[in-house]
Design a protein around this motif. Structure first.
Motif, PDB file in Angstrom:
ATOM      1  N   GLU A  43      -0.795 -35.805  -6.298  1.00 11.36           N
ATOM      2  CA  GLU A  43      -1.156 -36.798  -7.311  1.00 11.36           C
ATOM      3  C   GLU A  43       0.090 -37.190  -8.094  1.00 11.36           C
ATOM      4  N   MET A  44       0.033 -38.346  -8.728  1.00  7.52           N
ATOM      5  CA  MET A  44       1.180 -38.828  -9.496  1.00  7.52           C
ATOM      6  C   MET A  44       0.699 -39.830 -10.539  1.00  7.52           C
ATOM      7  N   THR A  45       1.116 -39.619 -11.798  1.00  8.09           N
ATOM      8  CA  THR A  45       0.777 -40.538 -12.880  1.00  8.09           C
ATOM      9  C   THR A  45       2.040 -40.886 -13.664  1.00  8.09           C
ATOM     10  N   PHE A  46       1.991 -42.008 -14.335  1.00  8.41           N
ATOM     11  CA  PHE A  46       3.088 -42.441 -15.208  1.00  8.41           C
ATOM     12  C   PHE A  46       2.439 -43.141 -16.398  1.00  8.41           C
ATOM     13  N   LEU A  47       1.982 -42.352 -17.362  1.00 10.97           N
ATOM     14  CA  LEU A  47       1.276 -42.867 -18.533  1.00 10.97           C
ATOM     15  C   LEU A  47       1.929 -42.339 -19.799  1.00 10.97           C
ATOM     16  N   GLY A  48       1.874 -43.148 -20.856  1.00 10.10           N
ATOM     17  CA  GLY A  48       2.434 -42.716 -22.123  1.00 10.10           C
ATOM     18  C   GLY A  48       3.899 -42.376 -22.064  1.00 10.10           C
ATOM     19  N   GLY A  49       4.617 -42.985 -21.104  1.00 10.67           N
ATOM     20  CA  GLY A  49       6.046 -42.727 -20.968  1.00 10.67           C
ATOM     21  C   GLY A  49       6.385 -41.448 -20.236  1.00 10.67           C
ATOM     22  N   LYS A  50       5.389 -40.754 -19.675  1.00 13.09           N
ATOM     23  CA  LYS A  50       5.625 -39.493 -18.983  1.00 13.09           C
ATOM     24  C   LYS A  50       5.307 -39.619 -17.499  1.00 13.09           C
ATOM     25  N   PHE A  51       6.262 -39.206 -16.660  1.00 13.80           N
ATOM     26  CA  PHE A  51       6.132 -39.239 -15.209  1.00 13.80           C
ATOM     27  C   PHE A  51       5.673 -37.860 -14.752  1.00 13.80           C
ATOM     28  N   ALA A  52       4.529 -37.790 -14.064  1.00 11.48           N
ATOM     29  CA  ALA A  52       3.956 -36.501 -13.698  1.00 11.48           C
ATOM     30  C   ALA A  52       3.537 -36.486 -12.233  1.00 11.48           C
ATOM     31  N   PRO A  53       4.443 -36.109 -11.317  1.00 13.84           N
ATOM     32  CA  PRO A  53       4.094 -35.999  -9.893  1.00 13.84           C
ATOM     33  C   PRO A  53       3.706 -34.566  -9.533  1.00 13.84           C
ATOM     34  N   VAL A  54       2.839 -34.420  -8.551  1.00 16.56           N
ATOM     35  CA  VAL A  54       2.450 -33.096  -8.055  1.00 16.56           C
ATOM     36  C   VAL A  54       2.612 -33.086  -6.543  1.00 16.56           C
ATOM     37  N   TRP A  67      11.145 -35.033  -1.305  1.00 18.96           N
ATOM     38  CA  TRP A  67      11.126 -34.436  -2.637  1.00 18.96           C
ATOM     39  C   TRP A  67      12.392 -33.625  -2.877  1.00 18.96           C
ATOM     40  N   TRP A  68      12.949 -33.765  -4.066  1.00 16.08           N
ATOM     41  CA  TRP A  68      13.988 -32.851  -4.505  1.00 16.08           C
ATOM     42  C   TRP A  68      13.297 -31.623  -5.089  1.00 16.08           C
ATOM     43  N   VAL A  69      13.696 -30.455  -4.607  1.00 13.09           N
ATOM     44  CA  VAL A  69      13.147 -29.189  -5.086  1.00 13.09           C
ATOM     45  C   VAL A  69      14.285 -28.368  -5.681  1.00 13.09           C
ATOM     46  N   TYR A  70      14.086 -27.870  -6.902  1.00 12.69           N
ATOM     47  CA  TYR A  70      15.127 -27.136  -7.616  1.00 12.69           C
ATOM     48  C   TYR A  70      14.428 -26.174  -8.567  1.00 12.69           C
ATOM     49  N   GLU A  71      14.612 -24.877  -8.329  1.00 14.07           N
ATOM     50  CA  GLU A  71      13.848 -23.867  -9.058  1.00 14.07           C
ATOM     51  C   GLU A  71      12.359 -24.245  -8.985  1.00 14.07           C
ATOM     52  N   ASP A  72      11.710 -24.471 -10.119  1.00 12.15           N
ATOM     53  CA  ASP A  72      10.287 -24.812 -10.117  1.00 12.15           C
ATOM     54  C   ASP A  72      10.040 -26.330 -10.161  1.00 12.15           C
ATOM     55  N   LEU A  73      11.104 -27.114 -10.113  1.00 18.39           N
ATOM     56  CA  LEU A  73      10.967 -28.567 -10.212  1.00 18.39           C
ATOM     57  C   LEU A  73      10.700 -29.191  -8.845  1.00 18.39           C
ATOM     58  N   HIS A  74       9.753 -30.136  -8.806  1.00 18.76           N
ATOM     59  CA  HIS A  74       9.483 -30.928  -7.609  1.00 18.76           C
ATOM     60  C   HIS A  74       9.498 -32.397  -8.018  1.00 18.76           C
ATOM     61  N   ARG A  75      10.512 -33.116  -7.564  1.00 23.67           N
ATOM     62  CA  ARG A  75      10.679 -34.504  -7.992  1.00 23.67           C
ATOM     63  C   ARG A  75      10.755 -35.392  -6.755  1.00 23.67           C
ATOM     64  N   PRO A  76       9.785 -36.307  -6.545  1.00 26.47           N
ATOM     65  CA  PRO A  76       9.807 -37.143  -5.343  1.00 26.47           C
ATOM     66  C   PRO A  76      10.709 -38.360  -5.488  1.00 26.47           C
ATOM     67  N   LEU A  77      11.191 -38.862  -4.369  1.00 26.18           N
ATOM     68  CA  LEU A  77      11.796 -40.179  -4.357  1.00 26.18           C
ATOM     69  C   LEU A  77      10.666 -41.195  -4.419  1.00 26.18           C
ATOM     70  N   THR A  78      10.822 -42.230  -5.218  1.00 21.57           N
ATOM     71  CA  THR A  78       9.763 -43.223  -5.367  1.00 21.57           C
ATOM     72  C   THR A  78      10.306 -44.624  -5.123  1.00 21.57           C
TER      73      THR A  78
END
Length: 408
Positions: A43-54, A67-78
């Motif tokens: 899932e992925m949302t971008f509301l209230g100025g906050k980007f929240a991908p899962v 996805w970039w994975v670093y420690e506990d971070l998971h950040r997708p290319l969009t």
């Protein structure tokens, strides 16, 4: 216009290739350092100025992305990371892979080709995975790995992205370890020794849990920038909080008021006393636009003149804020007809042009046409200053608008 100067864009972006940290970190960090994983989106949302991908698990349903994975971070290319070349109505908040990305986003030869199409001679590029001032590394738990990650990015930026293949057309912008001002100062000096004249910083550090510019915490970093002639570059969103009005506000609200953090930040700096303590210090606001600046300067001068006795600045700000702005601050824009109509109230020497490639706001491949339409009322020498001259002086480029390389 019969002729339009070759553009020096002070705000473009690079999407880091997968090998940046893989090739530069010690092998013991293979499983915890930044790396790319192909996985489904849960899932992925971008509301209230906050980007929240899962990120989903292998075998889960959902669109596949890198996805970039670093420690506990998971950040997708969009798609928002690299939207140029797509119809505006086709640009959605969706995950993508490198193969679905415009090659100029991450490859130097293709970037130079896309710059040629857009009448751009040189470009300063902000990061993507580290975020706009490297706050990804600041938020990580392993400080040793974070410092190595910052240095690895800077080495890649100088040696590869802006290396010989770029022929001086890509201008380095480096990061600092935000969690330690002394380490930050050392990194500024390390990179300045190889010709770097720009460093990324947060528009509002307290949003990152860091001290404000009203403290003396940042003085070692500011002194290093002052002494090396390194400009402090602050991009909208470099405080990890885009302006918005409510938790459920759609992204269009924040996109309309993206300048707001720059506005707040500039007032912070003008009322901080730092420009008088560090007289060679220069700051710039990437993608902040310029139309809002005249009123802020007018109001800041009134407050300084009439309210400084109780306003907490009488002992550290000894000149009108508008004078400090003229000597120390640069506003950057890619599409701001209103600001250009009020250029006299800003100052032609304080404005820089940008194209924002490859983001969704980018004027690529029509940055020249946009500039011609919005600057047609200005004298040719003024246009030249805005489009390239100011950037040459600020970033220490050659007369031809190129980065001279290590040792410059």
């Amino acid at each position: 216009m019969e002729t339009f100067p070759k553009i020096i864009s002070v705000d473009d972006h690079t999407v880091e290739p997968p090998h940046v940290w893989r090739d530069r970190l010690p092998s013991r960090y293979k499983d915890t350092g930044p790396r790319v994983v192909r996985a489904p989106l849960k899932e992925m949302t971008f509301l209230g100025g906050k980007f929240a991908p899962v990120m989903g698990a292998k075998g889960d349903d959902g669109p596949i992305g890198d996805w970039w994975v670093y420690e506990d971070l998971h950040r997708p290319l969009t798609r928002l990371d690299t939207a140029v070349g797509y119809d505006r109505d086709e640009i959605k908040l969706e995950v993508i892979t490198y193969e679905q990305m415009r090659p100029g986003s991450f490859s130097v030869p293709e970037r130079l080709a896309d710059m040629d199409v857009n009448h751009v001679q040189s470009a300063l590029c902000f990061p993507t995975f580290p975020r706009f001032c490297g706050q990804t590394f600041t938020e990580a738990s392993d400080r040793e790995l974070g410092l190595l990650g910052v240095r690895a990015y800077n080495d890649w930026m100088v040696e590869e992205w802006c290396g010989p293949e770029a022929r001086g057309r890509l201008i380095p912008l480096t990061l600092i370890p935000l969690w330690d001002a002394d380490l930050a100062a050392a990194e500024v000096r390390r990179n300045a020794a190889r010709g770097v004249r720009a460093v990324a910083f947060s528009e509002i550090p307290p949003h990152l849990g860091l001290p404000s510019v009203h403290t003396d915490y940042w003085d070692p970093f500011l002194r290093a920038c002052d002494e090396t002639g390194t400009v402090i570059a602050m991009h909208i969103g470099s405080s990890s909080r885009m302006p918005s009005t409510s938790a459920d506000a759609p992204p269009a609200v924040g996109s309309t008021i993206t300048f707001a953090n720059c506005c707040f930040s500039m007032v912070d700096w003008l009322m901080s006393g730092k420009f008088e303590r560090f007289p060679r210090l220069r700051i710039m606001y990437a993608e902040g636009q310029i139309g809002w600046i005249p009123y802020i300067l007018e109001r800041a001068d009134v407050v300084w003149e009439e309210n400084r006795g109780w306003g907490g600045v009488a002992d550290k700000v000894h000149r009108p804020p508008s004078e400090l702005f003229a000597e120390h601050v640069f506003g950057c824009f890619f599409d701001d007809a209103f600001g250009l109509k009020n250029l006299d109230a800003i100052g032609a020497g304080n404005v820089l042009y940008e194209t924002d490639y490859p983001h969704s706001d980018s004027t690529w491949p029509k940055s020249r046409e946009v500039g011609e339409a919005q600057m047609g009322h200005l004298a040719p020498d003024v246009v030249d200053r805005i489009v390239r001259g100011n950037a040459i002086g600020l970033l220490g480029l050659t007369e031809d608008g190129l980065w001279a390389g290590p040792g410059a």
